[in-house]
Design an enzyme around this catalytic site. Structure first.
Site, mmCIF file in Angstrom:
data_model
loop_
_atom_site.group_PDB
_atom_site.id
_atom_site.type_symbol
_atom_site.label_atom_id
_atom_site.label_comp_id
_atom_site.label_asym_id
_atom_site.label_seq_id
_atom_site.Cartn_x
_atom_site.Cartn_y
_atom_site.Cartn_z
ATOM 1 N N LYS A 22 1.195 -1.920 -0.496
ATOM 2 C CA LYS A 22 0.267 -0.230 -0.147
ATOM 3 C C LYS A 22 0.930 1.279 -0.001
ATOM 4 O O LYS A 22 0.505 1.905 -0.638
ATOM 5 C CB LYS A 22 -1.061 0.221 1.439
ATOM 6 N N ASN A 23 2.000 1.467 0.691
ATOM 7 C CA ASN A 23 2.885 2.183 1.054
ATOM 8 C C ASN A 23 3.278 2.749 0.232
ATOM 9 O O ASN A 23 4.286 3.751 -0.480
ATOM 10 C CB ASN A 23 3.191 2.609 2.941
ATOM 11 N N ARG A 102 -3.710 10.200 4.899
ATOM 12 C CA ARG A 102 -2.340 11.098 4.918
ATOM 13 C C ARG A 102 -2.013 11.557 3.033
ATOM 14 O O ARG A 102 -2.146 12.175 3.626
ATOM 15 C CB ARG A 102 -2.101 10.035 5.745
ATOM 16 N N CYS A 126 -4.288 7.569 9.312
ATOM 17 C CA CYS A 126 -4.231 6.811 11.192
ATOM 18 C C CYS A 126 -3.902 8.128 12.086
ATOM 19 O O CYS A 126 -3.503 8.906 11.633
ATOM 20 C CB CYS A 126 -3.122 5.641 10.923
ATOM 21 N N ARG A 131 0.813 14.270 13.716
ATOM 22 C CA ARG A 131 1.447 14.261 12.487
ATOM 23 C C ARG A 131 1.444 15.909 11.308
ATOM 24 O O ARG A 131 0.139 15.604 10.383
ATOM 25 C CB ARG A 131 0.181 13.254 11.600
ATOM 26 N N LYS A 171 14.325 15.726 11.035
ATOM 27 C CA LYS A 171 13.497 13.773 11.220
ATOM 28 C C LYS A 171 13.713 12.865 10.281
ATOM 29 O O LYS A 171 13.164 13.820 9.112
ATOM 30 C CB LYS A 171 13.168 14.543 12.107
ATOM 31 N N VAL A 172 13.701 11.731 9.926
ATOM 32 C CA VAL A 172 13.552 10.806 8.842
ATOM 33 C C VAL A 172 11.971 10.908 8.673
ATOM 34 O O VAL A 172 11.503 10.880 9.607
ATOM 35 C CB VAL A 172 14.634 9.951 9.181
ATOM 36 N N SER A 173 11.538 11.327 6.951
ATOM 37 C CA SER A 173 10.285 11.546 6.762
ATOM 38 C C SER A 173 9.597 11.551 6.371
ATOM 39 O O SER A 173 10.374 11.463 4.579
ATOM 40 C CB SER A 173 9.268 13.185 7.500
ATOM 41 N N VAL A 174 9.124 10.140 6.036
ATOM 42 C CA VAL A 174 9.114 9.234 4.782
ATOM 43 C C VAL A 174 8.273 9.811 3.879
ATOM 44 O O VAL A 174 8.200 10.393 2.173
ATOM 45 C CB VAL A 174 8.123 7.554 4.647
ATOM 46 N N ASP A 316 5.218 0.657 12.144
ATOM 47 C CA ASP A 316 3.370 -0.382 11.637
ATOM 48 C C ASP A 316 3.670 -1.934 11.721
ATOM 49 O O ASP A 316 3.162 -1.860 11.555
ATOM 50 C CB ASP A 316 3.416 -0.293 9.945
ATOM 51 N N ILE A 338 8.588 6.894 16.514
ATOM 52 C CA ILE A 338 7.967 7.599 16.280
ATOM 53 C C ILE A 338 7.105 8.455 15.984
ATOM 54 O O ILE A 338 7.156 9.778 15.111
ATOM 55 C CB ILE A 338 8.233 6.787 14.830
ATOM 56 N N ARG A 408 -8.750 -0.395 5.096
ATOM 57 C CA ARG A 408 -7.548 0.863 4.596
ATOM 58 C C ARG A 408 -6.466 0.085 3.603
ATOM 59 O O ARG A 408 -5.242 0.121 2.943
ATOM 60 C CB ARG A 408 -7.275 1.535 5.333
HETATM 61 C C1 LIG Z 1 0.900 5.723 3.727
HETATM 62 C C2 LIG Z 1 2.139 5.754 4.463
HETATM 63 O O1 LIG Z 1 3.097 5.378 3.823
HETATM 64 N N1 LIG Z 1 2.535 5.829 5.572
HETATM 65 C C3 LIG Z 1 3.723 5.762 6.201
HETATM 66 C C4 LIG Z 1 4.194 7.249 6.185
HETATM 67 O O2 LIG Z 1 3.760 8.155 7.191
HETATM 68 P P1 LIG Z 1 4.584 9.410 6.999
HETATM 69 O O3 LIG Z 1 5.078 10.202 5.533
HETATM 70 O O4 LIG Z 1 3.258 10.178 7.863
HETATM 71 O O5 LIG Z 1 5.253 9.380 8.477
HETATM 72 P P2 LIG Z 1 6.765 10.111 8.370
HETATM 73 O O6 LIG Z 1 7.639 9.350 7.826
HETATM 74 O O7 LIG Z 1 6.563 11.707 7.266
HETATM 75 O O8 LIG Z 1 6.613 10.448 10.075
HETATM 76 C C5 LIG Z 1 7.997 10.533 10.403
HETATM 77 C C6 LIG Z 1 7.918 11.478 12.071
HETATM 78 O O9 LIG Z 1 8.426 12.371 12.131
HETATM 79 C C7 LIG Z 1 7.591 13.529 12.077
HETATM 80 N N2 LIG Z 1 7.196 14.700 10.640
HETATM 81 C C8 LIG Z 1 6.559 13.618 9.664
HETATM 82 C C9 LIG Z 1 6.072 15.167 8.182
HETATM 83 C C10 LIG Z 1 6.515 16.507 8.699
HETATM 84 O O10 LIG Z 1 6.869 17.161 8.601
HETATM 85 N N3 LIG Z 1 6.839 16.624 9.968
HETATM 86 C C11 LIG Z 1 6.814 15.631 11.421
HETATM 87 O O11 LIG Z 1 7.513 16.760 12.113
HETATM 88 C C12 LIG Z 1 5.415 12.335 12.252
HETATM 89 O O12 LIG Z 1 4.708 12.823 12.672
HETATM 90 C C13 LIG Z 1 6.110 11.459 12.574
HETATM 91 O O13 LIG Z 1 6.837 11.580 13.703
HETATM 92 O O14 LIG Z 1 5.431 6.636 7.260
HETATM 93 C C14 LIG Z 1 5.400 6.090 8.514
HETATM 94 C C15 LIG Z 1 6.349 5.915 9.328
HETATM 95 O O15 LIG Z 1 7.178 5.162 8.618
HETATM 96 C C16 LIG Z 1 4.330 4.774 8.570
HETATM 97 O O16 LIG Z 1 3.837 4.578 9.723
HETATM 98 C C17 LIG Z 1 3.135 5.111 7.769
HETATM 99 O O17 LIG Z 1 3.015 4.298 7.286
HETATM 100 C C1 LIG Z 2 -0.443 4.954 9.441
HETATM 101 C C2 LIG Z 2 -0.177 4.148 8.181
HETATM 102 O O1 LIG Z 2 -0.989 4.882 7.464
HETATM 103 P P1 LIG Z 2 -1.531 6.252 7.286
HETATM 104 O O2 LIG Z 2 -0.109 6.887 6.788
HETATM 105 O O3 LIG Z 2 -2.121 6.152 5.119
HETATM 106 O O4 LIG Z 2 -2.409 6.453 8.413
HETATM 107 C C3 LIG Z 2 -0.029 2.959 8.301
HETATM 108 O O5 LIG Z 2 -0.392 2.264 6.581
HETATM 109 O O6 LIG Z 2 0.142 2.286 8.860
#
Ligand SMILES: CC(=O)N[C@H]1[C@@H](OP(=O)(O)OP(=O)(O)OC[C@H]2O[C@@H](n3ccc(=O)[nH]c3=O)[C@H](O)[C@@H]2O)O[C@H](CO)[C@@H](O)[C@@H]1O
Ligand SMILES: C=C(OP(=O)(O)O)C(=O)O
Length: 429
Positions: A22-23, A102, A126, A131, A171-174, A316, A338, A408
């Site tokens: 999915k991701n 998201r 979620c 977030r 910080k690492v952000s996907v 996750d 995280i 989902r």
């Molecule tokens: C659809 C998808 O792929 N979702 C995944 C994605 O979510 P998602 O991309 O939302 O998660 P992030 O890696 O960005 O979040 C990591 C951390 O960074 C923080 N943060 C992020 C962005 C930002 O602008 N500011 C900030 O502070 C978040 O609150 C969190 O504490 O990666 C997460 C971490 O592996 C997974 O749990 C989710 O399943």
């Molecule tokens: C948290 C998840 O999804 P989303 O980032 O779309 O909320 C997830 O896939 O576990």
């Protein structure tokens, strides 16, 4: 509202096909906005989030088709999707479409990169923490876009296109790495992205972008160098196997006992989680096209885990691992680093008899001899499936309510488990 009913106690034997991730599928679909030409994505999972993203992309003007089943394909094979964004008719992603998911916010980067303008509602997803999206907005600002927030919408403007820049994430952000990769691919000049996420889904997106003509170096590392190009073109790409679905079913087998082959799964996508499962008592073997997971006779042992960015233990899988820990001998310490509020499954697991204490970012799970079935409530996607895992080992009947969360991210979960002997069924309505 659909529910899932499980009668615990059965061991699991057989084969479970692992779907496309999915991701990974979601950002890959969004990448279609970057080109006028057609993208062909194979192995797309049939999930509520994918259906929702199809609606969002259609609203922008993306033409979509699903290729019919080919000779030898079964109903467990993923969809082959064609996406064509020749004409983008609308650069707004409205609240009604974006609020449930998201990843839908990630259309912002490609839209502003290609069209010079985008208006996207702040996202949902979620409820596992605050977030914020500040890193994603900082990426676009660094690349020269003007950002404004108005009535719950982010408005990004770059009338003369984006310009390459140095981006260093605190910080690492996907999601921010996905955004940086897509936007920088069409920016003028070189961008260097430091402290980038190394998650396999980020690598999958980078691999697709390269097929589309992007110039990206350092794929799979935490420093990505992107040299922007004027245009990207069409490509064909197969979505990687879902490592979270893989880990979830591996944990289900570890919990229920038995012997199951996870077809299409790849150990290299979740080494850390598999190591923790081995420590807990599961046997795990890499096969040429899958992973074999078994546990026969030996009891479960407590294991400490801490969630981390890839290649660490994935957040996750935290809820699912906690479900396993409820039956292990001893106390497991499970630390979530995280997200600040990803423990909503704790009180639901307690309904089944789990003994869990929370202290800040750490859950202390004292393993118990027996769990007992009960009605429980799904609070988010991975929390829902942790309840299913616990229910597989609980005495009697568990009914999981509000499983729209589960739909989902898990394709035909009840079919995949019941084919292996679990007593599980969906109750519609
Ligand atoms: C659809 C998808 O792929 N979702 C995944 C994605 O979510 P998602 O991309 O939302 O998660 P992030 O890696 O960005 O979040 C990591 C951390 O960074 C923080 N943060 C992020 C962005 C930002 O602008 N500011 C900030 O502070 C978040 O609150 C969190 O504490 O990666 C997460 C971490 O592996 C997974 O749990 C989710 O399943
Ligand atoms: C948290 C998840 O999804 P989303 O980032 O779309 O909320 C997830 O896939 O576990």
């Amino acid at each position: 509202m659909d529910r899932i009913r499980i009668v615990g106690g059965a061991t699991l034997e057989g084969v479970i096909p692992i779907s496309g991730a999915k991701n990974a599928a979601l950002p890959l679909m969004i990448a279609s906005l970057l080109t006028e030409e057609t993208l062909v994505l194979e192995n797309v999972p049939r999930l509520a989030d994918v259906i929702q993203l199809k609606r969002i992309l259609s609203n922008h003007g993306v033409d979509m088709g699903v290729r019919g089943r080919r000779h030898g394909e079964t109903d467990t094979d993923g969809e082959t999707l064609t996406l064509n964004a020749k004409t983008i008719v609308d650069t707004t992603a409205p609240y009604e479409l974006v609020s449930t998911m998201r990843a839908s916010f990630w259309v912002l980067g490609p839209l502003v990169a290609r069209m010079g303008h985008a208006k996207v509602s702040l996202p949902g997803g979620c409820a596992i923490g605050t977030r914020p999206v500040d890193f994603l907005l900082q990426v676009l600002e660094a690349l020269g876009a003007q950002i404004e927030i108005d009535s719950g919408y982010v408005i990004a403007t770059a009338r003369h296109g984006l310009k390459g820049a140095e981006i260093n994430f605190p910080k690492v952000s996907v999601g921010a790495t996905h955004t940086a990769l897509m936007a920088a691919s069409l920016a003028d000049g070189v961008s260097v992205i430091s402290n980038a996420a190394r998650e396999p889904e980020v690598t999958d997106l980078a691999d697709l972008l390269v097929k589309m003509g992007a110039k990206i170096e350092g794929i799979g590392t935490s420093t990505l160098t992107v040299t922007g190009v004027a245009q990207l073109h069409g490509a064909t790409h197969r979505v990687i196997a879902d490592r979270i679905e893989t880990g979830t079913f591996a944990l289900a087998v570890a919990m229920a006992g038995g012997d199951v082959t996870l077809q299409g799964a790849r150990t290299d996508l979740l080494e850390s989680a598999l190591d923790s499962m081995r420590q807990a008592g599961a046997e795990i073997e890499a096969l040429p096209n899958g992973i074999r997971v078994s546990r026969n006779g030996n009891g479960l042992q407590a294991v400490d885990v801490t969630t981390e960015a890839f290649p660490g233990f994935p957040t996750d899988l935290q809820a699912q691992f906690m479900a396993l820990a409820t039956r292990a001998q001893g106390t497991s310490r499970i630390r979530e680093t995280i997200f600040e509020n990803r423990f909503m499954h704790v009180q639901e697991l307690a309904r089944l008899g789990a003994r869990i204490r929370l202290d800040g970012d750490t859950a202390f799970v004292d393993g118990v001899e027996r769990l007992k079935g009960a009605p429980v409530m799904a609070t988010d996607l991975r929390a829902s499936v942790s309840l299913v895992i616990a229910a597989l080992a609980a005495e009697g009947e568990t009914v999981v309510n509000r499983i729209y969360h589960l739909d989902r991210g898990f394709e035909r979960l009840e079919h995949k488990l019941s084919r292996c002997g679990a007593q599980i069924e969906r109750i519609s309505g």
